[in-house]
Design a protein around this motif. Structure first.
Motif, short mmCIF file in Angstrom:
data_model
loop_
_atom_site.label_atom_id
_atom_site.label_comp_id
_atom_site.label_asym_id
_atom_site.label_seq_id
_atom_site.Cartn_x
_atom_site.Cartn_y
_atom_site.Cartn_z
N ARG A 266 0.84 -1.19 0.00
CA ARG A 266 0.00 0.00 0.00
C ARG A 266 0.88 1.25 0.00
NH1 ARG A 266 -5.03 -0.14 3.90
NH2 ARG A 266 -5.90 0.97 2.10
N SER A 267 0.45 2.24 -0.72
CA SER A 267 1.22 3.48 -0.81
C SER A 267 0.33 4.67 -0.45
CB SER A 267 1.79 3.66 -2.22
OG SER A 267 0.75 3.67 -3.18
N VAL A 268 0.95 5.72 0.06
CA VAL A 268 0.24 6.90 0.55
C VAL A 268 0.25 7.98 -0.52
CG1 VAL A 268 0.28 8.72 2.29
CG2 VAL A 268 0.82 6.37 2.93
N ASN A 269 -0.85 8.70 -0.61
CA ASN A 269 -0.91 9.88 -1.47
C ASN A 269 -0.42 11.07 -0.66
OD1 ASN A 269 -1.47 12.02 -3.13
ND2 ASN A 269 -3.61 11.48 -3.48
N ALA A 270 0.82 11.48 -0.86
CA ALA A 270 1.43 12.54 -0.04
C ALA A 270 0.76 13.89 -0.23
CB ALA A 270 2.92 12.64 -0.37
N ASN A 271 0.00 14.07 -1.29
CA ASN A 271 -0.63 15.37 -1.54
C ASN A 271 -1.88 15.59 -0.67
OD1 ASN A 271 1.24 16.11 -3.55
ND2 ASN A 271 0.12 14.90 -5.09
N GLU A 272 -2.47 14.50 -0.18
CA GLU A 272 -3.67 14.64 0.64
C GLU A 272 -3.33 15.21 2.01
OE1 GLU A 272 -7.32 11.78 0.01
OE2 GLU A 272 -5.52 10.61 0.40
N LYS A 273 -4.16 16.13 2.50
CA LYS A 273 -3.99 16.71 3.83
C LYS A 273 -5.33 16.62 4.58
CE LYS A 273 0.30 17.78 3.28
NZ LYS A 273 1.35 17.03 4.03
N PHE A 274 -5.25 16.24 5.83
CA PHE A 274 -6.46 16.06 6.62
C PHE A 274 -6.40 16.85 7.92
CE2 PHE A 274 -6.37 12.27 3.98
CZ PHE A 274 -7.69 12.16 3.58
N ILE A 275 -7.51 17.46 8.25
CA ILE A 275 -7.74 18.00 9.59
C ILE A 275 -8.66 17.00 10.29
CG2 ILE A 275 -8.73 19.87 10.95
CD1 ILE A 275 -8.14 21.73 8.57
N ILE A 276 -8.20 16.42 11.38
CA ILE A 276 -9.02 15.45 12.11
C ILE A 276 -9.84 16.19 13.16
CG2 ILE A 276 -9.00 13.49 13.69
CD1 ILE A 276 -6.58 12.40 12.33
#
Length: 710
Positions: A266-276
């Motif tokens: 599995r690989s991460v999309n580094a462009n995504e940003k989240f506020i939890i």
């Protein structure tokens, strides 16, 4: 003829047998009267067992009503006919009194009955002064969290806590809430017990029998080892891990498809940003199936859902934001009452690139994707809130400035005061699981000054938050005008939740768009009204119906149980929250027919009118099972992860009856022994002298004719 006689005999025997069964049932009903209530039960962790258990066959005690401390002293110091079952009102159900009963032991106290007489009660919390005392943020290899000072009770997060939820009692504790059941107990006590105490041992007394035997013992390590060993041989379980489901949803649908190959890394999309934006989903109490957690966690869940709904209606399309890859992830963590089960598992899954699961067909999220976390803690006093951080950072200062811009704005008139609190004195919320992994993690916690005197107890209910259902029958899916105060006073629960939810939503709106919020629309107090009605009074409510499939079976006329439970146990709270978040965050798909709206992310909701509508949703579940039960050869005493389990049991029951006196029991036993001896002697005499006693009886071969000569 012989066959008819045989059939008649068989029918006669069956008739006599059925008559005997009916007679025995009637006799039993006359002897015993059931008592409806809820029982304390046993939980275990890596080092201890807590809770209650009866003996295997049931614990029996003579009823004694406790009105004063002196009544309790009488039972402990000079009990005339033990063991006893004291009926204790809440104001006397204190740590000191319960520990005295525990010290007296089962020989004197075999059952404790808590009766619902709250008139003199001023506080009632079974939790520790420092909730989750051994699982929060730790420093310097300390066993206890540094975020709460147990030596200074007045400055703890739950200064009214008795810690009874974490004690182990050698007798069952049974809670009776119904007034008629309590009256039945009190009448029985007055009629048979409350006079001439000197003769208690000489007469029959009103007693209670409670059956709540727990299979598990010692601690979770021992219990799980026994369970796994027995299961290998096809036996039954002794305990189960506490396990539930976290509920999450994103503000915008994600556009990061996962590699569908099962064995692919599995690989991460580094462009995504989240506020939890997170809160706690569960609550707990000492008794099975009871505990609404109105103030300790439901206020924060109501705030989170209102924030999510308001942002969904206010924000423009994601592509028009200054950062089109920015998103908000709303999470309600389950099992947080027991050493942060849900948030610990969430952190564990992110570390292992296992959140969200492959079944969602979207890329995993890593800690590098998380911009910051805003954790909504307990909101005991909504007008007096603090923003807690470990260290002072530009992010925290900017967020505090935005919060107060709206909280103190005369235009909106929210009249909420939000102050900064920097340091290790942070509340026991889900953020501690993130900070324990990395103290530099950007976690900010909104938490009110502690004021809940009924934290983690059966009395943290709608009365504790002064909730009164307005039942307006108006549209709760739209936002309200700031000047709309038609149904609720400014100090009502609905308006307070509206205010704090609007402040948080406006702050996040400004964070995402880069522009101050200038509108007149705020969170809808009618939505808050319907929310609390569903979670505090009845699952058969308009909000739950709107967020379900059309013509679905109505919910029970009871509030959903919010205890995390075990695998296969009730998951009402997470199920309703899943549907509710999905509905409030969903986007309508008017061009999709009903027959094509059957697989996520499409969901067919009943809607506010009940006619049905297809909507695109983002909600989902994730496991709330502690990593301790996933790691092979885990060190149960390490304190790294939650190790809570729940004992199995066969039944909970209570019934009252007249317990015979000791003299009566001894007399009955003596008569039985004498009758047995006499019967044995008679049988022996008859057997040994049968020739004399029955000499006139012809021999068995007397009827045979004499042999003839050959």
């Amino acid at each position: 003829m012989a066959q008819e006689v045989k059939s008649a005999a068989i029918w006669l025997l069956l008739l006599l047998q059925s008559s005997a069964i009916v007679l025995s049932e009637r006799t039993r009903d006359k002897i015993y009267q059931p008592i409806i209530g809820a029982s304390c039960f046993r939980r275990l962790n890596g080092t201890h067992q807590t809770g209650c258990s009866s003996t295997y066959s049931g614990s029996v005690g003579v009823l004694h009503l406790i009105n004063l401390e002196a009544d309790l002293e009488f039972l402990i110091s000079s009990p005339p006919s033990p063991p006893y079952a004291p009926l204790i009102p809440p104001h006397l159900f204190t740590r000191a009194n319960l520990l005295r009963l525990k010290e007296a032991g089962p020989r004197i106290i075999s059952v404790v009955l808590l009766i619902n007489r709250p008139k003199k009660m001023s506080q009632f919390s079974h939790e520790l002064n420092c909730p989750n005392q051994y699982s929060g943020l730790k420093l310097d290899n300390r066993s206890e969290t540094v975020t709460c000072d147990t030596t200074n009770v007045g400055n703890t997060w739950n200064r009214w806590g008795t810690g009874l939820l974490h004690e182990d009692f050698p007798f069952p504790i049974y809670y009776i809430a119904d007034a008629e059941e309590i009256e039945k107990l009190e009448n029985c006590f007055e009629k048979f017990n409350n006079f001439d105490y000197a003769s208690h041992a000489l007469r029959s007394l009103c007693a209670v029998e409670v059956k709540s035997f727990m299979s598990a013992a010692v601690n979770s390590e021992v219990c799980m080892r026994r369970t796994n060993f027995i299961n290998n041989l096809g036996g039954s379980k002794y305990c189960d891990p506490l396990e539930g489901r976290n509920v999450y949803a994103t503000l915008y649908p994600r556009n990061s498809p996962e590699n569908l190959e099962a064995n692919a890394a599995r690989s991460v999309n580094a462009n995504e940003k989240f506020i939890i934006v997170s809160c706690r989903l569960d609550t707990t109490s000492m008794f099975d199936g009871l505990g609404l957690g109105a103030m300790d966690s439901l206020l924060s869940l109501a705030t989170l859902t209102q924030v999510a709904h308001m942002l969904r209606l206010l924000l423009p399309a994601q592509s028009t934001l200054p950062d089109p890859k920015r998103n908000v992830l709303f999470v309600a963590f389950n099992g947080e009452s027991y050493d942060y089960i849900g948030s610990q598992r969430f952190v564990y899954d992110i570390e292992h690139l296992a959140f969200p699961t492959r079944s969602t067909l979207s890329t995993p999220i890593s800690f590098e994707n998380i911009e910051f976390m805003l954790d909504i803690g307990t909101l005991d006093d909504i007008g007096n809130i603090k923003l807690h951080t470990l260290t002072s950072t530009p992010l925290a200062q900017q967020l505090l400035q935005k919060l107060n811009r709206y909280a103190k704005s005369p235009r909106y008139g929210f009249n909420v005061n939000i102050e900064s609190n920097v340091g290790y004195q942070i509340p026991p919320t889900s953020a501690q699981s993130f900070l324990r992994r990395e103290t530099k993690f950007p976690a900010l916690i909104l938490n009110a000054v502690p004021g809940n005197k009924y934290y983690h107890s059966i009395y943290d209910d709608l009365d504790n938050v002064a909730f009164i259902y307005a039942n307006t029958s108006e549209d709760f899916t739209i936002l309200a005008d700031i000047n709309d105060k038609k149904y609720f006073d400014s100090d009502s629960l609905q308006m307070k939740v509206r205010n704090v939810s609007s402040i948080v939503a406006m702050t996040l709106y400004e964070t995402l768009t880069g522009k101050q919020y200038q509108g007149n629309e705020v969170a809808n107090s009618i939505l808050a009204d319907e929310f609390f009605y569903c979670y505090l009074q009845s699952s058969d409510c308009p909000l739950f119906k709107a967020s379900s499939y059309p013509n679905s079976p109505a919910g029970l006329p009871l509030p959903p149980m919010r205890y995390i439970s075990v695998l296969g146990g009730s998951q009402e709270s997470s199920g309703w929250t899943y549907r509710l978040l999905g509905y409030l965050l969903s986007h309508p798909e008017p061009n999709v027919p009903k027959e094509n709206c059957s697989q996520l992310p499409l969901f067919y909701f009943a809607g506010i009118n009940g006619t049905g509508e297809c909507r695109r949703t983002t909600q989902n579940f994730t496991s709330a099972l502690s990593p301790a039960f996933l790691i092979e050869d885990y060190d149960w005493r390490s304190g790294q992860y939650s190790t809570w389990t729940e004992s199995t049991w066969s039944q909970f029951s209570a019934r009252i009856f007249l317990r015979p006196s000791n003299v009566h029991e001894i007399t009955t036993l003596s008569i039985g022994i004498v009758v047995f001896i006499i019967s044995f002697c008679l049988i022996y005499i008859i057997s040994s002298r049968w020739e004399v006693l029955f000499e006139d009886v012809p021999a068995s071969n007397a009827a045979l004719p004499p042999p003839t000569a050959c």
